[in-house]
Design a protein around this motif. Sequence first.
Motif, short mmCIF file in Angstrom:
data_model
loop_
_atom_site.label_atom_id
_atom_site.label_comp_id
_atom_site.label_asym_id
_atom_site.label_seq_id
_atom_site.Cartn_x
_atom_site.Cartn_y
_atom_site.Cartn_z
N ALA A 60 2.42 -18.40 -4.20
CA ALA A 60 3.88 -18.41 -4.11
C ALA A 60 4.39 -19.82 -3.82
O ALA A 60 5.38 -20.26 -4.42
CB ALA A 60 4.34 -17.44 -3.02
N LEU A 61 3.74 -20.54 -2.91
CA LEU A 61 4.13 -21.92 -2.62
C LEU A 61 3.97 -22.80 -3.85
O LEU A 61 4.85 -23.60 -4.18
CB LEU A 61 3.29 -22.48 -1.47
CG LEU A 61 3.45 -23.97 -1.19
CD1 LEU A 61 4.87 -24.31 -0.76
CD2 LEU A 61 2.44 -24.45 -0.15
N GLU A 62 2.85 -22.67 -4.54
CA GLU A 62 2.59 -23.48 -5.73
C GLU A 62 3.68 -23.28 -6.78
O GLU A 62 4.17 -24.23 -7.39
CB GLU A 62 1.23 -23.12 -6.30
CG GLU A 62 0.08 -23.52 -5.39
CD GLU A 62 -1.27 -22.99 -5.85
OE1 GLU A 62 -2.30 -23.58 -5.48
OE2 GLU A 62 -1.30 -21.97 -6.58
N LYS A 63 4.08 -22.02 -6.98
CA LYS A 63 5.12 -21.73 -7.97
C LYS A 63 6.47 -22.30 -7.54
O LYS A 63 7.25 -22.79 -8.37
CB LYS A 63 5.22 -20.22 -8.17
CG LYS A 63 4.03 -19.61 -8.91
CD LYS A 63 4.22 -18.10 -9.08
CE LYS A 63 3.09 -17.49 -9.87
NZ LYS A 63 3.25 -16.01 -10.02
N THR A 64 6.76 -22.25 -6.25
CA THR A 64 8.03 -22.77 -5.76
C THR A 64 8.15 -24.27 -5.99
O THR A 64 9.15 -24.76 -6.53
CB THR A 64 8.20 -22.46 -4.26
OG1 THR A 64 8.20 -21.05 -4.06
CG2 THR A 64 9.50 -23.05 -3.72
N VAL A 65 7.13 -25.02 -5.59
CA VAL A 65 7.20 -26.48 -5.74
C VAL A 65 7.21 -26.87 -7.22
O VAL A 65 7.94 -27.78 -7.62
CB VAL A 65 6.04 -27.16 -5.00
CG1 VAL A 65 6.14 -28.68 -5.15
CG2 VAL A 65 6.06 -26.80 -3.51
#
Length: 384
Positions: A60-65
């Motif tokens: 989820a973090l990877e997709k956000t950034v």
Amino acid sequence: MAADNQGFSTAAIHAGYQPDALYGSINAPIYASTTFAQDGLNELRGGYEYSRVANPTVTALEKTVAALENGTHGAAFASGAAATDIVLRILLRPGDHLILGNDAYGGTFRLIDAVLSEWGVEHTIVDTGDVDAVAAAVTDKTKLIWLETPTNPALNISDIEAIAQVKKQAKLIVDNTFASPYLQRPLGLGADVVLHSTTKYLGGHSDVIGGVVVTDDDWLDEQMRFYQGGVGPTSSPFDAYLTARGIKTLGVRMDRHCDNAEAVAQLLDESDQVKQVLFPGLKSHPGHEIAAKQMDRFGGMVSVRFHSEDAARTFCTSTTLICLAESLGGVESLIEHPATMTHQSAAGSQLEVPRDLVRISIGIEDEADLLADVRQALAAVAAL
């Protein structure tokens, strides 16, 4: 604008995760599980098998950034240094050559000079603010150009778009930590890779260490996935959760950082105790016009040179609200003396930091309180 034509702050809150179908959790859950049940032999449920390889919270973090950088792929790591090491390890082999700016972060220089050099990788130090100098340094062996803009700690500016046009076969990597994707999005200017120490502005609260790499290159993303699982420099789920929580307020925080930095820079620029203020928001800064072209605002970092090292040290130890500590990008203001703190490893090299230079990470405190603290520290310098 972020991905899918959403505004930046909308994407910072919503990109990368939607409330799950089971419980409707607004925030991405912390999947504190080392392993995941499989539906059959090597039949992965949702694509997850082991958290060193991949974890839903980290995804989820990877997709956000990636969305905030308008990129296709994001890969999260346990620190900015780990992210740097993996990218360099993927793109370079013995006998290759890279170009590094003459004002790069000391940790990046240390990794290249002390580790990669032993591996047979050559490097050339240039002023990346000079596009002609960068172009002249590119050889047939150059595989990578490493940019910081603004740089750490002198806040020099490099023209990303212009360097992208002279890089030839080399990959252009931009460390976007100081600007954050709120102020600058290098992929749209021709960079191949964007890197962040998420410890800084993305996390924003000085409570988590991490790094993220964003790219549109499918091959590079595949390699990063391999190294995540094969080497193990991955982010923990809890660290990913804290970083994602920080990102939700990145836009409002960066506006306050920028407002305060502009006020502090102006005060320092008017002081007789100061030799030079290094802040791209000042029209006197040599990189001001380029920064205005490729950044939305000028950031929350201010560096300043005094008339002597004693004056610089006195200023560092005289602030009371602004805390003497390494790192940057948190809600609180921090001050440090790079030559004896964050950039010791550059001593005696082409990247050696002037000993009269002080770096200030301007937080989101009330402007009046910050200015009062700077004034009393300047008074201490005047009393020397």
